[in-house]
Design a protein around this motif. Sequence first.
Motif, PDB file in Angstrom:
ATOM      1  N   GLN A 114      -3.770   3.836  -2.609  1.00  0.00           N
ATOM      2  CA  GLN A 114      -3.754   2.703  -3.528  1.00  0.00           C
ATOM      3  C   GLN A 114      -3.108   1.494  -2.850  1.00  0.00           C
ATOM      4  OE1 GLN A 114      -2.301   3.598  -7.509  1.00  0.00           O
ATOM      5  NE2 GLN A 114      -2.637   5.783  -7.135  1.00  0.00           N
ATOM      6  N   TYR A 115      -3.528   0.307  -3.283  1.00  0.00           N
ATOM      7  CA  TYR A 115      -2.958  -0.916  -2.719  1.00  0.00           C
ATOM      8  C   TYR A 115      -3.106  -2.070  -3.698  1.00  0.00           C
ATOM      9  CZ  TYR A 115      -7.781  -2.301  -1.535  1.00  0.00           C
ATOM     10  OH  TYR A 115      -9.108  -2.642  -1.592  1.00  0.00           O
ATOM     11  N   ARG A 116      -2.299  -3.106  -3.475  1.00  0.00           N
ATOM     12  CA  ARG A 116      -2.343  -4.372  -4.219  1.00  0.00           C
ATOM     13  C   ARG A 116      -1.991  -5.482  -3.242  1.00  0.00           C
ATOM     14  NH1 ARG A 116      -2.367  -4.367  -9.670  1.00  0.00           N
ATOM     15  NH2 ARG A 116      -1.288  -6.328  -9.851  1.00  0.00           N
ATOM     16  N   TYR A 117      -2.187  -6.707  -3.685  1.00  0.00           N
ATOM     17  CA  TYR A 117      -1.812  -7.864  -2.876  1.00  0.00           C
ATOM     18  C   TYR A 117      -0.709  -8.647  -3.574  1.00  0.00           C
ATOM     19  CZ  TYR A 117      -6.248  -7.012  -0.488  1.00  0.00           C
ATOM     20  OH  TYR A 117      -7.281  -6.442   0.213  1.00  0.00           O
ATOM     21  N   GLN A 118       0.211  -9.167  -2.768  1.00  0.00           N
ATOM     22  CA  GLN A 118       1.269 -10.042  -3.257  1.00  0.00           C
ATOM     23  C   GLN A 118       0.973 -11.433  -2.706  1.00  0.00           C
ATOM     24  OE1 GLN A 118       5.002  -9.638  -1.242  1.00  0.00           O
ATOM     25  NE2 GLN A 118       6.160 -10.421  -2.978  1.00  0.00           N
ATOM     26  N   SER A 143      -5.890  -1.268  -6.758  1.00  0.00           N
ATOM     27  CA  SER A 143      -7.087  -1.093  -5.942  1.00  0.00           C
ATOM     28  C   SER A 143      -6.907   0.208  -5.169  1.00  0.00           C
ATOM     29  CB  SER A 143      -7.229  -2.245  -4.955  1.00  0.00           C
ATOM     30  OG  SER A 143      -7.203  -3.481  -5.626  1.00  0.00           O
ATOM     31  N   ALA A 144      -8.007   0.798  -4.745  1.00  0.00           N
ATOM     32  CA  ALA A 144      -7.904   2.041  -3.976  1.00  0.00           C
ATOM     33  C   ALA A 144      -9.074   2.145  -3.005  1.00  0.00           C
ATOM     34  CB  ALA A 144      -7.886   3.242  -4.904  1.00  0.00           C
ATOM     35  N   PHE A 145      -8.831   2.868  -1.911  1.00  0.00           N
ATOM     36  CA  PHE A 145      -9.894   3.194  -0.957  1.00  0.00           C
ATOM     37  C   PHE A 145      -9.757   4.660  -0.606  1.00  0.00           C
ATOM     38  CE2 PHE A 145      -6.317   1.961   1.678  1.00  0.00           C
ATOM     39  CZ  PHE A 145      -6.325   2.879   2.705  1.00  0.00           C
ATOM     40  N   THR A 146     -10.849   5.249  -0.155  1.00  0.00           N
ATOM     41  CA  THR A 146     -10.831   6.666   0.206  1.00  0.00           C
ATOM     42  C   THR A 146     -10.974   6.816   1.712  1.00  0.00           C
ATOM     43  OG1 THR A 146     -13.206   6.827  -0.178  1.00  0.00           O
ATOM     44  CG2 THR A 146     -11.774   7.471  -1.998  1.00  0.00           C
ATOM     45  N   ILE A 147     -10.396   7.890   2.196  1.00  0.00           N
ATOM     46  CA  ILE A 147     -10.502   8.258   3.605  1.00  0.00           C
ATOM     47  C   ILE A 147     -11.689   9.215   3.716  1.00  0.00           C
ATOM     48  CG2 ILE A 147      -9.377   9.568   5.467  1.00  0.00           C
ATOM     49  CD1 ILE A 147      -8.042   6.892   5.046  1.00  0.00           C
ATOM     50  N   PRO A 148     -12.630   8.930   4.602  1.00  0.00           N
ATOM     51  CA  PRO A 148     -13.783   9.837   4.735  1.00  0.00           C
ATOM     52  C   PRO A 148     -13.367  11.164   5.356  1.00  0.00           C
ATOM     53  CG  PRO A 148     -13.856   8.116   6.410  1.00  0.00           C
ATOM     54  CD  PRO A 148     -12.685   7.799   5.517  1.00  0.00           C
ATOM     55  N   GLU A 149     -14.215  12.163   5.172  1.00  0.00           N
ATOM     56  CA  GLU A 149     -13.952  13.455   5.811  1.00  0.00           C
ATOM     57  C   GLU A 149     -13.897  13.233   7.324  1.00  0.00           C
ATOM     58  OE1 GLU A 149     -13.302  16.478   4.511  1.00  0.00           O
ATOM     59  OE2 GLU A 149     -13.300  15.469   2.566  1.00  0.00           O
ATOM     60  N   PRO A 150     -12.981  13.912   8.016  1.00  0.00           N
ATOM     61  CA  PRO A 150     -12.897  13.736   9.472  1.00  0.00           C
ATOM     62  C   PRO A 150     -14.219  14.070  10.151  1.00  0.00           C
ATOM     63  CG  PRO A 150     -11.020  14.968   8.666  1.00  0.00           C
ATOM     64  CD  PRO A 150     -11.977  14.840   7.515  1.00  0.00           C
ATOM     65  N   CYS A 177       0.839  -1.202   0.000  1.00  0.00           N
ATOM     66  CA  CYS A 177       0.000   0.000   0.000  1.00  0.00           C
ATOM     67  C   CYS A 177       0.874   1.251   0.000  1.00  0.00           C
ATOM     68  CB  CYS A 177      -0.897  -0.020   1.232  1.00  0.00           C
ATOM     69  SG  CYS A 177      -2.123   1.296   1.316  1.00  0.00           S
ATOM     70  N   ASP A 178       0.389   2.297  -0.650  1.00  0.00           N
ATOM     71  CA  ASP A 178       1.190   3.518  -0.695  1.00  0.00           C
ATOM     72  C   ASP A 178       1.205   4.275   0.630  1.00  0.00           C
ATOM     73  OD1 ASP A 178      -1.370   4.652  -0.876  1.00  0.00           O
ATOM     74  OD2 ASP A 178      -0.880   5.922  -2.578  1.00  0.00           O
ATOM     75  N   ASP A 212      -2.141  -9.168  -7.417  1.00  0.00           N
ATOM     76  CA  ASP A 212      -3.535  -9.046  -7.837  1.00  0.00           C
ATOM     77  C   ASP A 212      -4.159  -7.885  -7.087  1.00  0.00           C
ATOM     78  OD1 ASP A 212      -5.902  -9.603  -9.137  1.00  0.00           O
ATOM     79  OD2 ASP A 212      -6.205 -11.562  -8.207  1.00  0.00           O
ATOM     80  N   ASN A 213      -5.281  -7.437  -7.639  1.00  0.00           N
ATOM     81  CA  ASN A 213      -6.063  -6.388  -6.998  1.00  0.00           C
ATOM     82  C   ASN A 213      -7.121  -6.994  -6.096  1.00  0.00           C
ATOM     83  OD1 ASN A 213      -4.993  -3.926  -7.966  1.00  0.00           O
ATOM     84  ND2 ASN A 213      -5.874  -4.346  -9.957  1.00  0.00           N
ATOM     85  N   ASP A 214      -7.687  -6.170  -5.288  1.00  0.00           N
ATOM     86  CA  ASP A 214      -8.822  -6.540  -4.458  1.00  0.00           C
ATOM     87  C   ASP A 214     -10.013  -6.748  -5.382  1.00  0.00           C
ATOM     88  OD1 ASP A 214     -10.956  -6.620  -2.700  1.00  0.00           O
ATOM     89  OD2 ASP A 214     -10.234  -4.963  -1.480  1.00  0.00           O
ATOM     90  N   TRP A 215     -10.628  -7.888  -5.311  1.00  0.00           N
ATOM     91  CA  TRP A 215     -11.762  -8.194  -6.181  1.00  0.00           C
ATOM     92  C   TRP A 215     -12.983  -7.345  -5.838  1.00  0.00           C
ATOM     93  CZ3 TRP A 215     -12.031 -14.259  -6.790  1.00  0.00           C
ATOM     94  CH2 TRP A 215     -10.836 -14.708  -7.350  1.00  0.00           C
ATOM     95  N   GLU A 216     -12.995  -6.780  -4.646  1.00  0.00           N
ATOM     96  CA  GLU A 216     -14.139  -5.968  -4.208  1.00  0.00           C
ATOM     97  C   GLU A 216     -13.701  -4.545  -3.845  1.00  0.00           C
ATOM     98  OE1 GLU A 216     -16.471  -7.938  -1.178  1.00  0.00           O
ATOM     99  OE2 GLU A 216     -15.777  -9.884  -1.894  1.00  0.00           O
ATOM    100  N   ALA A 217     -12.695  -4.022  -4.523  1.00  0.00           N
ATOM    101  CA  ALA A 217     -12.163  -2.693  -4.186  1.00  0.00           C
ATOM    102  C   ALA A 217     -13.216  -1.610  -4.388  1.00  0.00           C
ATOM    103  CB  ALA A 217     -10.944  -2.384  -5.042  1.00  0.00           C
ATOM    104  N   GLU A 218     -13.080  -0.570  -3.604  1.00  0.00           N
ATOM    105  CA  GLU A 218     -13.960   0.588  -3.720  1.00  0.00           C
ATOM    106  C   GLU A 218     -13.809   1.238  -5.101  1.00  0.00           C
ATOM    107  OE1 GLU A 218     -14.363   4.932  -1.531  1.00  0.00           O
ATOM    108  OE2 GLU A 218     -13.215   3.347  -0.558  1.00  0.00           O
ATOM    109  N   LEU A 219     -12.555   1.330  -5.573  1.00  0.00           N
ATOM    110  CA  LEU A 219     -12.280   1.866  -6.902  1.00  0.00           C
ATOM    111  C   LEU A 219     -10.929   1.375  -7.384  1.00  0.00           C
ATOM    112  CD1 LEU A 219     -10.734   5.278  -6.776  1.00  0.00           C
ATOM    113  CD2 LEU A 219     -12.227   4.809  -4.879  1.00  0.00           C
ATOM    114  N   TYR A 220     -10.651   1.586  -8.657  1.00  0.00           N
ATOM    115  CA  TYR A 220      -9.386   1.172  -9.278  1.00  0.00           C
ATOM    116  C   TYR A 220      -8.765   2.397  -9.935  1.00  0.00           C
ATOM    117  CZ  TYR A 220     -11.328  -3.447  -8.530  1.00  0.00           C
ATOM    118  OH  TYR A 220     -11.867  -4.565  -7.945  1.00  0.00           O
ATOM    119  N   ILE A 221      -7.436   2.503  -9.821  1.00  0.00           N
ATOM    120  CA  ILE A 221      -6.700   3.640 -10.375  1.00  0.00           C
ATOM    121  C   ILE A 221      -5.595   3.090 -11.275  1.00  0.00           C
ATOM    122  CG2 ILE A 221      -5.206   5.592  -9.803  1.00  0.00           C
ATOM    123  CD1 ILE A 221      -6.756   5.838  -7.164  1.00  0.00           C
TER     124      ILE A 221
END
Length: 151
Positions: free
Chosen positions: A68-72, A101-108, A33-34, A83-92
Amino acid sequence: MSTTVKEFKDKYKVTFKISVEAAQGANEINLLCDHNSWDPVAMTKNKNGTFSVTVDINKDENLKKTYQYRYQYIMPDNSEKYDNDWEAELYIPNPFNGDNSAFTIPEPSAELTESKAKPAAETKAKAAKPKAVKPAAKAAKTTKTATAKKK
C-alpha cells in the motif's frame, strides 16, 4: 498505470510517476509506502512538471504480494495534504476511513529464480577442479631465487 514493477534477480524495482494534473501544483511530493514502514521518500520533480521515484523491494522473507502507498503533497504555501494515486492498480481501505493506493508484486519469474540456484553437480565440479600447477620454468626460477637468497 503510474506504478511500474520490474523484476531483477534479488529485488523488484518499483517506479512511481505522478502526472502534472495529479501533482496539483505541489512544490514537493513524498511517497509513503508500507514497504519501508511509511517513511517518506522524496520524489524527483521533473522538468515537465511530473514527479517520479524508483524504490527497491528485496526478494526476501518479508516480501509481500501487495503493498500500500499514498502521496504527501507539500503545497506552495507549505501546507500538506495526502492523496492516492489517481491511476492506482487497486485501492485498499485504511484504518482512517479512507483508502490507500496499492500495487501487487508479480509471481517471481522462473528464469530469474532458477538462475539464483546453481545445480549441485555444477558446484561440486567447480570445487573438485585441481589447482593450477606452476610451469616448470617458473618453478625453477622460484627455486633459484630462494637458493640465491640463502647465500
